[in-house]
Write an enzyme that holds these catalytic residues in place. Structure first.
Site, PDB file in Angstrom:
ATOM      1  N   ASP A   1      67.925  38.255  69.422  1.00  0.00           N
ATOM      2  CA  ASP A   1      67.590  36.835  69.541  1.00  0.00           C
ATOM      3  C   ASP A   1      66.197  36.711  70.151  1.00  0.00           C
ATOM      4  O   ASP A   1      65.824  37.494  71.027  1.00  0.00           O
ATOM      5  CB  ASP A   1      68.567  36.124  70.465  1.00  0.00           C
ATOM      6  CG  ASP A   1      69.930  35.875  69.833  1.00  0.00           C
ATOM      7  OD1 ASP A   1      70.157  36.363  68.710  1.00  0.00           O
ATOM      8  OD2 ASP A   1      70.757  35.193  70.462  1.00  0.00           O
TER       9      ASP A   1
ATOM     10  N   HIS B   1      69.847  45.382  68.378  1.00  0.00           N
ATOM     11  CA  HIS B   1      70.637  45.965  67.305  1.00  0.00           C
ATOM     12  C   HIS B   1      69.744  46.577  66.231  1.00  0.00           C
ATOM     13  O   HIS B   1      68.547  46.285  66.158  1.00  0.00           O
ATOM     14  CB  HIS B   1      71.554  44.904  66.690  1.00  0.00           C
ATOM     15  CG  HIS B   1      72.595  44.390  67.634  1.00  0.00           C
ATOM     16  ND1 HIS B   1      73.941  44.658  67.481  1.00  0.00           N
ATOM     17  CD2 HIS B   1      72.488  43.644  68.773  1.00  0.00           C
ATOM     18  CE1 HIS B   1      74.627  44.082  68.464  1.00  0.00           C
ATOM     19  NE2 HIS B   1      73.768  43.468  69.263  1.00  0.00           N
TER      20      HIS B   1
ATOM     21  N   SER C   1      62.384  41.022  77.427  1.00  0.00           N
ATOM     22  CA  SER C   1      61.141  41.659  77.048  1.00  0.00           C
ATOM     23  C   SER C   1      60.866  41.472  75.570  1.00  0.00           C
ATOM     24  O   SER C   1      61.192  40.431  75.003  1.00  0.00           O
ATOM     25  CB  SER C   1      61.172  43.134  77.420  1.00  0.00           C
ATOM     26  OG  SER C   1      59.863  43.652  77.372  1.00  0.00           O
TER      27      SER C   1
END
Length: 286
Positions: A88, A145, A246
């Site tokens: 995200d 992911h 980050s």
């Protein structure tokens, strides 16, 4: 002087690592009233949607870090087609790798060689390929992911500073992603080599991977780590996480046809399709 430039400049003399470690200790506290207060304040400040979380009760988390790296419900992030967004956040920049350079922000480019810890041979694989940068803001889901299925071939820890990686800093600190502490993960995929770089930042207490646990900090030297047994991760599978937010930089040896609706600073979600690889442009690797 703009406020954003001032914010970037005042970071230069700060003790980045000391501040980050102190925040890390606080984020691991198990004092119930303190960690619950921190979590509730964070949810309110950043408008975190706990309805997506596998555990929606903020007080159920043992530490702030457990909350911050919370798991989502199984159906919260369905996987799209082709190349997947790994996290995200905001798709800060993307496009072709041109003359070993990637775009950080308007007016600032950085070197693939520098990003990969000075490995010119590895950087050569991505000449003519593509890249994408995803910035994870504090409110975002902070597990990373796999954008493609791949086999891990090498992990490289690169020491560095810990500047913030928000838009104010990326606009004003040159070579930011190749200056900050980072973890470079090299994979073999059906479309050729892929590098997924987890970039550290101010108050990021640690970076974790699913195959080696917590990685940073290691030392003041570049460290290359190979594994006795092949580590295979499927498309969309979790590969790591940030303990506080980050940026992820992805590099692909093949040319990516990014979806036409994407633009710099577009809000993206983990599992969202970013585009695909035209077979005619997939390079022949030796």
């Amino acid at each position: 002087m703009s406020l954003s430039k001032f914010f970037a400049l005042i970071q230069y003399p700060l003790p980045h690592h000391l501040l980050s470690r102190l925040v890390g200790y606080l984020a691991e506290t198990r004092i119930a009233w303190l960690k619950n207060a921190l979590i509730r304040a964070f949810i309110k400040a950043f408008e975190v949607d706990m309805r997506e979380a596998a555990e929606p009760d903020p007080t159920a988390y043992a530490t702030f870090n457990d909350f911050f790296t919370r798991e989502l419900k199984p159906d919260a992030r369905p996987l799209g087609e082709g190349l997947l967004c790994p996290a995200d956040g905001n798709l800060s920049q993307f496009g072709p790798v041109e003359a070993d350079k990637l775009l950080q922000a308007k007016g600032h480019r950085f070197s693939m060689v520098d990003l990969l810890g000075g490995d010119a041979e590895a950087a050569r694989r991505y000449s003519g390929g593509s890249y994408a940068n995803v910035y994870l803001s504090p409110k975002d889901y902070h597990r990373v992911h796999m954008p493609l299925a791949g086999t891990l071939t090498e992990m490289v820890y690169v020491p560095g500073r810990l500047f913030s990686v928000n838009s104010a800093t990326t606009d004003h600190v040159p070579n930011l992603f190749a200056r900050n502490e980072r973890l470079v993960c090299h994979f073999d995929t059906e479309y050729g080599p892929m590098a997924v770089v987890l970039v550290g930042a101010m108050i990021v207490a640690a970076i974790e991977t699913v195959w080696a646990g917590q990685i940073t900090p290691l030392s003041g030297q570049v460290q290359r780590i190979r594994f006795d047994q092949p580590i295979r991760l499927e498309r969309g599978e979790e590969m790591g996480r940030f303990k506080l937010g980050s940026t992820v930089v992805m590099a692909f040896a093949g040319k990516v046809d990014y979806d036409s609706h994407l633009a710099p600073k577009t809000k993206v979600s983990m599992g969202q399709s970013l585009g695909g690889f035209p077979q005619s442009n997939t390079p022949d690797f030796v």
